[in-house]
Design a protein around this motif. Structure first.
Motif, PDB file in Angstrom:
ATOM      1  N   PHE A  21       0.842  -1.201   0.000  1.00  0.00           N
ATOM      2  CA  PHE A  21       0.000   0.000   0.000  1.00  0.00           C
ATOM      3  C   PHE A  21       0.873   1.246   0.000  1.00  0.00           C
ATOM      4  CE2 PHE A  21      -2.833  -2.892   2.733  1.00  0.00           C
ATOM      5  CZ  PHE A  21      -3.375  -3.515   1.618  1.00  0.00           C
ATOM      6  N   HIS A  22       1.903   1.233   0.827  1.00  0.00           N
ATOM      7  CA  HIS A  22       2.801   2.388   0.921  1.00  0.00           C
ATOM      8  C   HIS A  22       3.563   2.620  -0.377  1.00  0.00           C
ATOM      9  CE1 HIS A  22       2.932   1.845   5.582  1.00  0.00           C
ATOM     10  NE2 HIS A  22       1.787   2.342   5.161  1.00  0.00           N
ATOM     11  N   GLN A  23       3.854   1.534  -1.103  1.00  0.00           N
ATOM     12  CA  GLN A  23       4.583   1.651  -2.371  1.00  0.00           C
ATOM     13  C   GLN A  23       3.646   1.784  -3.572  1.00  0.00           C
ATOM     14  OE1 GLN A  23       7.257  -1.734  -2.398  1.00  0.00           O
ATOM     15  NE2 GLN A  23       8.738  -0.650  -1.140  1.00  0.00           N
ATOM     16  N   HIS A  24       2.361   1.837  -3.328  1.00  0.00           N
ATOM     17  CA  HIS A  24       1.346   2.009  -4.376  1.00  0.00           C
ATOM     18  C   HIS A  24       1.318   0.856  -5.371  1.00  0.00           C
ATOM     19  CE1 HIS A  24       0.879   5.847  -2.544  1.00  0.00           C
ATOM     20  NE2 HIS A  24       2.007   6.331  -3.013  1.00  0.00           N
ATOM     21  N   THR A  25       1.667  -0.344  -4.918  1.00  0.00           N
ATOM     22  CA  THR A  25       1.559  -1.520  -5.781  1.00  0.00           C
ATOM     23  C   THR A  25       0.281  -2.296  -5.476  1.00  0.00           C
ATOM     24  OG1 THR A  25       2.898  -2.859  -4.275  1.00  0.00           O
ATOM     25  CG2 THR A  25       4.054  -1.731  -6.082  1.00  0.00           C
ATOM     26  N   THR A  27      -3.881  -1.617  -3.373  1.00  0.00           N
ATOM     27  CA  THR A  27      -4.814  -0.686  -2.756  1.00  0.00           C
ATOM     28  C   THR A  27      -5.556  -1.418  -1.648  1.00  0.00           C
ATOM     29  OG1 THR A  27      -5.100   0.450  -4.867  1.00  0.00           O
ATOM     30  CG2 THR A  27      -6.789   0.827  -3.210  1.00  0.00           C
ATOM     31  N   SER A  37      -2.827   0.521   7.526  1.00  0.00           N
ATOM     32  CA  SER A  37      -1.730   1.059   6.710  1.00  0.00           C
ATOM     33  C   SER A  37      -1.436   2.505   7.087  1.00  0.00           C
ATOM     34  CB  SER A  37      -2.039   0.924   5.220  1.00  0.00           C
ATOM     35  OG  SER A  37      -3.095   1.773   4.812  1.00  0.00           O
ATOM     36  N   ASP A  48       3.237  11.594   3.418  1.00  0.00           N
ATOM     37  CA  ASP A  48       2.592  11.689   2.101  1.00  0.00           C
ATOM     38  C   ASP A  48       1.479  10.653   1.973  1.00  0.00           C
ATOM     39  OD1 ASP A  48       4.164  13.815   1.288  1.00  0.00           O
ATOM     40  OD2 ASP A  48       5.616  12.540   0.242  1.00  0.00           O
ATOM     41  N   TYR A  49       1.707   9.442   2.483  1.00  0.00           N
ATOM     42  CA  TYR A  49       0.681   8.396   2.414  1.00  0.00           C
ATOM     43  C   TYR A  49      -0.535   8.789   3.259  1.00  0.00           C
ATOM     44  CZ  TYR A  49      -1.617   3.850   2.552  1.00  0.00           C
ATOM     45  OH  TYR A  49      -2.532   2.835   2.449  1.00  0.00           O
ATOM     46  N   GLU A  52      -2.427  11.318   1.204  1.00  0.00           N
ATOM     47  CA  GLU A  52      -3.042  10.702   0.018  1.00  0.00           C
ATOM     48  C   GLU A  52      -4.262   9.859   0.359  1.00  0.00           C
ATOM     49  OE1 GLU A  52       0.133   8.334  -1.529  1.00  0.00           O
ATOM     50  OE2 GLU A  52       1.336  10.085  -2.063  1.00  0.00           O
ATOM     51  N   THR A  53      -4.305   9.302   1.560  1.00  0.00           N
ATOM     52  CA  THR A  53      -5.411   8.414   1.932  1.00  0.00           C
ATOM     53  C   THR A  53      -6.485   9.121   2.748  1.00  0.00           C
ATOM     54  OG1 THR A  53      -4.165   7.634   3.854  1.00  0.00           O
ATOM     55  CG2 THR A  53      -3.994   6.332   1.818  1.00  0.00           C
ATOM     56  N   LYS A 122     -11.540   3.470  -4.223  1.00  0.00           N
ATOM     57  CA  LYS A 122     -10.574   3.479  -3.123  1.00  0.00           C
ATOM     58  C   LYS A 122     -11.252   3.880  -1.821  1.00  0.00           C
ATOM     59  CE  LYS A 122      -6.528   4.985  -5.764  1.00  0.00           C
ATOM     60  NZ  LYS A 122      -5.517   6.037  -5.885  1.00  0.00           N
TER      61      LYS A 122
END
Length: 130
Positions: A21-25, A27, A37, A48-49, A52-53, A122
């Motif tokens: 999730f942190h690496q955006h691979t 959701t 997460s 940043d995460y 973004e969430t 999401k």
């Protein structure tokens, strides 16, 4: 860090749990996964995460420097998920949790019932302070 236990205390490794999730691979598929997460992101100082969430309409109102300072100055000690209500309302879920941390006075806890909304495929955290 990849093979160490995930900070969210899911009993999985970080690589199997929050890292994708942190690496955006990947959701988060549930509000609970997103909440876990986000907790892990705070422990790893990944602000940043966190931004973004958060619900997109609230992101511009977040105080990133304050969030960064809080994450850096907090000694995180654990997470306890108390309840996850995936069908709180249409496209909404709640997660009740306790996040434990150390203070100069000893162990403290942050107990919260968080609201999450599912939007555009999401999950997002709804910040009650914004």
């Amino acid at each position: 860090m990849n093979h160490k236990p995930c900070p969210c205390q899911s009993h999985k490794s970080y690589a199997e749990c929050c890292q994708p999730f942190h690496q955006h691979t990947a959701t988060p598929l549930t509000a609970e996964q997103l909440m876990r997460s986000r907790y892990s992101a705070y422990t790893l100082i990944n602000i940043d995460y966190i931004v973004e969430t958060t619900l997109p309409s609230q992101q511009k109102h977040l105080d990133k420097p304050a969030m960064q300072q809080w994450a850096e100055s907090t000694k995180w000690c654990g997470l306890e998920v108390i309840a996850h209500n995936p069908k709180f309302a249409k496209n909404r879920a709640t997660v009740e949790f306790k996040a434990y941390f150390e203070t100069e006075q000893g162990m403290a806890e942050h107990h919260e019932l968080s609201l999450f909304v599912y939007k555009e495929g999401k999950w997002f955290f709804v910040d009650p302070n914004v």
